[in-house]
Write an enzyme that holds these catalytic residues in place. Structure first.
Site, PDB file in Angstrom:
ATOM      1  N   VAL A 149      48.790  36.999  36.241  1.00 54.51           N
ATOM      2  CA  VAL A 149      49.931  37.028  35.414  1.00 54.51           C
ATOM      3  C   VAL A 149      50.385  35.844  34.828  1.00 54.51           C
ATOM      4  CG1 VAL A 149      52.524  37.750  35.517  1.00 54.51           C
ATOM      5  CG2 VAL A 149      50.951  39.292  36.429  1.00 54.51           C
ATOM      6  N   THR A 177      56.832  41.181  40.252  1.00 54.92           N
ATOM      7  CA  THR A 177      57.231  42.516  40.319  1.00 54.92           C
ATOM      8  C   THR A 177      58.146  42.658  41.694  1.00 54.92           C
ATOM      9  OG1 THR A 177      55.485  43.711  39.239  1.00 54.92           O
ATOM     10  CG2 THR A 177      56.716  44.933  40.925  1.00 54.92           C
ATOM     11  N   LYS A 225      47.647  44.905  31.975  1.00 52.56           N
ATOM     12  CA  LYS A 225      46.448  45.409  32.638  1.00 52.56           C
ATOM     13  C   LYS A 225      45.764  44.401  32.822  1.00 52.56           C
ATOM     14  CE  LYS A 225      45.811  48.914  29.711  1.00 52.56           C
ATOM     15  NZ  LYS A 225      46.896  48.600  28.614  1.00 52.56           N
ATOM     16  N   CYS A 237      48.326  46.057  42.491  1.00 50.89           N
ATOM     17  CA  CYS A 237      49.746  46.548  41.959  1.00 50.89           C
ATOM     18  C   CYS A 237      49.921  47.964  42.474  1.00 50.89           C
ATOM     19  CB  CYS A 237      50.037  46.478  40.412  1.00 50.89           C
ATOM     20  SG  CYS A 237      49.898  44.585  39.803  1.00 50.89           S
ATOM     21  N   GLY A 266      43.368  51.620  43.196  1.00 47.90           N
ATOM     22  CA  GLY A 266      43.231  50.394  43.996  1.00 47.90           C
ATOM     23  C   GLY A 266      43.994  49.283  43.126  1.00 47.90           C
ATOM     24  N   PHE A 272      45.234  58.354  32.017  1.00 50.24           N
ATOM     25  CA  PHE A 272      45.467  58.054  33.756  1.00 50.24           C
ATOM     26  C   PHE A 272      45.371  59.630  34.085  1.00 50.24           C
ATOM     27  CE2 PHE A 272      46.936  53.952  32.743  1.00 50.24           C
ATOM     28  CZ  PHE A 272      46.432  53.343  34.096  1.00 50.24           C
ATOM     29  N   ASN A 325      54.747  52.181  37.220  1.00 48.66           N
ATOM     30  CA  ASN A 325      53.526  52.070  38.089  1.00 48.66           C
ATOM     31  C   ASN A 325      53.630  53.235  39.099  1.00 48.66           C
ATOM     32  OD1 ASN A 325      52.416  49.859  37.090  1.00 48.66           O
ATOM     33  ND2 ASN A 325      52.642  48.571  38.930  1.00 48.66           N
TER      34      ASN A 325
HETATM   35  N1  NAD Z   1      47.659  41.355  38.530  1.00 51.76           N
HETATM   36  C1  NAD Z   1      48.472  42.423  37.683  1.00 51.76           C
HETATM   37  O1  NAD Z   1      48.044  42.923  36.919  1.00 51.76           O
HETATM   38  C2  NAD Z   1      49.846  42.331  37.875  1.00 51.76           C
HETATM   39  C3  NAD Z   1      50.621  42.837  36.340  1.00 51.76           C
HETATM   40  C4  NAD Z   1      51.983  43.026  36.380  1.00 51.76           C
HETATM   41  C5  NAD Z   1      52.839  42.371  37.275  1.00 51.76           C
HETATM   42  N2  NAD Z   1      52.122  41.786  38.592  1.00 51.76           N
HETATM   43  C6  NAD Z   1      52.962  41.223  39.378  1.00 51.76           C
HETATM   44  O2  NAD Z   1      53.202  39.587  39.082  1.00 51.76           O
HETATM   45  C7  NAD Z   1      52.973  39.109  40.364  1.00 51.76           C
HETATM   46  C8  NAD Z   1      51.926  38.180  40.462  1.00 51.76           C
HETATM   47  O3  NAD Z   1      50.770  38.744  40.616  1.00 51.76           O
HETATM   48  P1  NAD Z   1      49.584  38.305  40.302  1.00 51.76           P
HETATM   49  O4  NAD Z   1      48.292  39.311  40.442  1.00 51.76           O
HETATM   50  O5  NAD Z   1      49.474  37.430  39.246  1.00 51.76           O
HETATM   51  O6  NAD Z   1      49.082  37.278  41.839  1.00 51.76           O
HETATM   52  P2  NAD Z   1      48.070  36.335  42.422  1.00 51.76           P
HETATM   53  O7  NAD Z   1      48.081  36.434  43.789  1.00 51.76           O
HETATM   54  O8  NAD Z   1      46.813  36.480  41.327  1.00 51.76           O
HETATM   55  O9  NAD Z   1      48.766  34.845  41.870  1.00 51.76           O
HETATM   56  C9  NAD Z   1      50.051  34.350  42.529  1.00 51.76           C
HETATM   57  C10 NAD Z   1      49.821  32.887  42.347  1.00 51.76           C
HETATM   58  O10 NAD Z   1      51.100  32.323  42.923  1.00 51.76           O
HETATM   59  C11 NAD Z   1      50.728  31.134  43.618  1.00 51.76           C
HETATM   60  N3  NAD Z   1      51.943  30.719  44.248  1.00 51.76           N
HETATM   61  C12 NAD Z   1      52.491  31.230  45.382  1.00 51.76           C
HETATM   62  N4  NAD Z   1      53.427  30.586  45.846  1.00 51.76           N
HETATM   63  C13 NAD Z   1      53.643  29.431  45.172  1.00 51.76           C
HETATM   64  C14 NAD Z   1      54.579  28.381  45.181  1.00 51.76           C
HETATM   65  N5  NAD Z   1      55.540  28.487  46.147  1.00 51.76           N
HETATM   66  N6  NAD Z   1      54.509  27.636  44.211  1.00 51.76           N
HETATM   67  C15 NAD Z   1      53.638  27.631  43.193  1.00 51.76           C
HETATM   68  N7  NAD Z   1      52.729  28.874  43.185  1.00 51.76           N
HETATM   69  C16 NAD Z   1      52.715  29.720  44.035  1.00 51.76           C
HETATM   70  C17 NAD Z   1      49.573  31.393  44.348  1.00 51.76           C
HETATM   71  O11 NAD Z   1      48.856  30.156  44.712  1.00 51.76           O
HETATM   72  C18 NAD Z   1      48.836  32.238  43.245  1.00 51.76           C
HETATM   73  O12 NAD Z   1      47.954  31.362  42.693  1.00 51.76           O
HETATM   74  C19 NAD Z   1      53.224  39.929  41.384  1.00 51.76           C
HETATM   75  O13 NAD Z   1      54.416  40.358  41.886  1.00 51.76           O
HETATM   76  C20 NAD Z   1      52.576  41.246  40.875  1.00 51.76           C
HETATM   77  O14 NAD Z   1      53.017  42.469  41.412  1.00 51.76           O
HETATM   78  C21 NAD Z   1      50.886  41.801  38.429  1.00 51.76           C
END
Ligand code: NAD
Length: 432
Positions: A11, A121, A152, A261, A258, A250, A209
């Site tokens: 994200v 989230t 997505k 999210c 899976g 969907f 979701n």
């Molecule tokens: N992946 C998706 O498709 C998606 C879509 C919408 C929302 N989200 C939400 O967005 C959020 C992030 O998801 P993601 O998939 O990008 O996660 P991710 O695990 O890919 O990335 C999170 C990043 O945050 C970094 N991080 C953690 N603690 C930190 C800190 N203290 N300082 C600096 N960096 C730090 C980690 O090193 C990692 O690189 C979640 O809440 C998720 O539910 C994800």
């Protein structure tokens, strides 16, 4: 505008790159120094179509930079996004340690008015907790905004650049105006910017979701009923989907949802509802159905072979969905684990997720560099992810390579009549 994005995962990196693409000056911050080094070298640590080019372009234009130095990121920016992970905690609730830790770090670095935007989230009430965490550390002025992300994986750039809607929870008119200005270039095609209170904004993401997960589990149950009554879920799905009140998205049955999210957000929503004494009955079933569906292909194999001991099974597709290398909560994992537990040997292939898969399975399974190489001497082929390259394979070649031509298709990719005509024993989901 000058923006910092803290957390450079799926994200954060997509948001950072897209915000830079529209002319903003963006610094992406992450505590993972290896990740930041990779990004500083112009490479990206994940597979997401179009992202590498966009990152490269904006780095060259000096609109996008990467650092581990959060203080520098905060001091040079007016808007600071929190985009760190919110994994499932031990009790099923969203673990807010990273979000609140970053909020405190931001507070300690603040040097003037900042808009702190929660893009992770998070359960209802988190914006309050973020506000409190910051207030405890600083007397500088700030506003907290909730801005859930709906992108997505696999289509993330398009989703961010051309969103269906932008949801902004803001109680402070000054912050609301800044956010409206920031998102104006992304909503020129008419997508609405929806302004609301923080609690509603936080709930929007979970409700969306949970709704999508519900559609998947519902259709998987319909497919399972098709199997027991002798109907064909393809016909049923098409008829149901053409109802304009329902629509086609969907509704494809398969091996369960899976990813990073749906599973965690369903769990978290159940948890925060029950913490307020609300029993979210539908969602409990959605989760239960999904757990069973993930091993349905395994049950079909056990039924066919009697015993899986000593069988060689090829698995095509490991990522939780196509166009990503993400294997978090991927249905391929419990399937492969089940096969190994039953004494089968597994050879796996995925176009993008091999590196990630190696880190999960190590040497307990074999990996093939090409889809056909994985088939040599196989007793059965399980299809778990619907990558395009699996849609029209050379069935003659597959039949020659396999020891016995049996396909367990978890994504209903093939026409059952045609494939049986080509000499295969064929199992799919919800079809005869
Ligand atoms: N992946 C998706 O498709 C998606 C879509 C919408 C929302 N989200 C939400 O967005 C959020 C992030 O998801 P993601 O998939 O990008 O996660 P991710 O695990 O890919 O990335 C999170 C990043 O945050 C970094 N991080 C953690 N603690 C930190 C800190 N203290 N300082 C600096 N960096 C730090 C980690 O090193 C990692 O690189 C979640 O809440 C998720 O539910 C994800």
């Amino acid at each position: 505008m000058k923006i910092a994005v803290v957390g450079t995962g799926y994200v954060g990196l997509v948001a950072g790159a897209c915000l830079a693409e529209n002319g903003n000056e963006v610094v992406c911050v992450d505590k993972d120094s290896a990740k930041i080094r990779t990004l500083q070298r112009g490479r990206i640590p994940i597979y997401e179509p179009g992202l590498e080019e966009m990152v490269r372009r904006n780095r060259t234009e000096r609109r996008l930079t990467f650092t581990t130095n959060l203080t520098r990121g905060v001091r040079g920016s007016q808007i600071i996004f929190i985009a760190v992970g919110t994994p499932t905690g031990e009790d099923g609730s969203a673990d807010l340690r990273h979000v609140l830790g970053v909020a405190r770090d931001i507070a300690r670095a603040m040097n003037g008015y900042k808009v702190i935007v929660d893009k992770s989230t998070v359960p209802v009430g988190t914006s309050e907790k973020v506000r409190d965490a910051i207030r405890r550390e600083t007397s500088q002025p700030f506003s907290v905004v909730s801005n859930p992300e709906f992108l997505k994986q696999g289509a993330a750039i398009d989703d961010f650049m051309k969103p269906d809607r932008v949801v902004i929870g803001a109680e402070d008119p000054r912050a609301a105006e800044i956010m409206r200005e920031l998102y104006a270039p992304f909503t020129r095609t008419g997508a609405p910017i929806m302004m609301m209170d923080c609690a509603s904004a936080e709930l929007c993401k979970y409700a969306a979701n949970a709704m999508l997960a519900t559609r998947i589990s519902f259709m998987n149950e319909v497919a399972n009923v098709c199997e027991v009554v002798g109907a064909d879920v393809d016909h049923v799905r098409r008829a149901v989907a053409s109802d304009r009140r329902i629509g086609p998205s969907f509704l494809f049955p398969g091996v369960g949802y899976g990813g990073s999210c749906f599973p965690k957000d369903v769990k978290a929503m159940l948890k925060f509802a029950s913490s307020k004494n609300y029993d979210f009955q539908i969602l409990k079933s959605v989760e239960g159905v999904n757990e069973k569906q993930k091993v349905r292909l395994l049950a079909k194999m056990e039924r066919h072979f009697g015993s899986l001991k000593g069988k060689r099974i090829t698995v095509w597709g490991l990522a939780f969905k196509p166009k990503t290398d993400d294997m978090r909560e991927a249905p391929s994992v419990p399937l492969i684990q089940g096969l190994l537990d039953a004494g089968a040997t597994v050879t796996a292939y995925d176009p993008e997720a091999m590196r990630v898969a190696r880190s999960i399975f190590g040497s307990t399974i074999q990996f093939a560099d090409k889809s056909y190489d994985a088939l040599k001497g196989a007793d059965g082929l399980a299809i778990v992810t619907e990558w395009n390259e699996f849609r029209e394979p050379d069935f003659g070649r597959i039949r020659k390579l396999m020891r016995t031509p049996i396909i367990f298709d978890g994504r209903n990719l093939y026409n059952p009549e045609q494939i049986r005509g080509a000499g295969f024993t064929y199992y799919s989901i919800g079809r005869r």
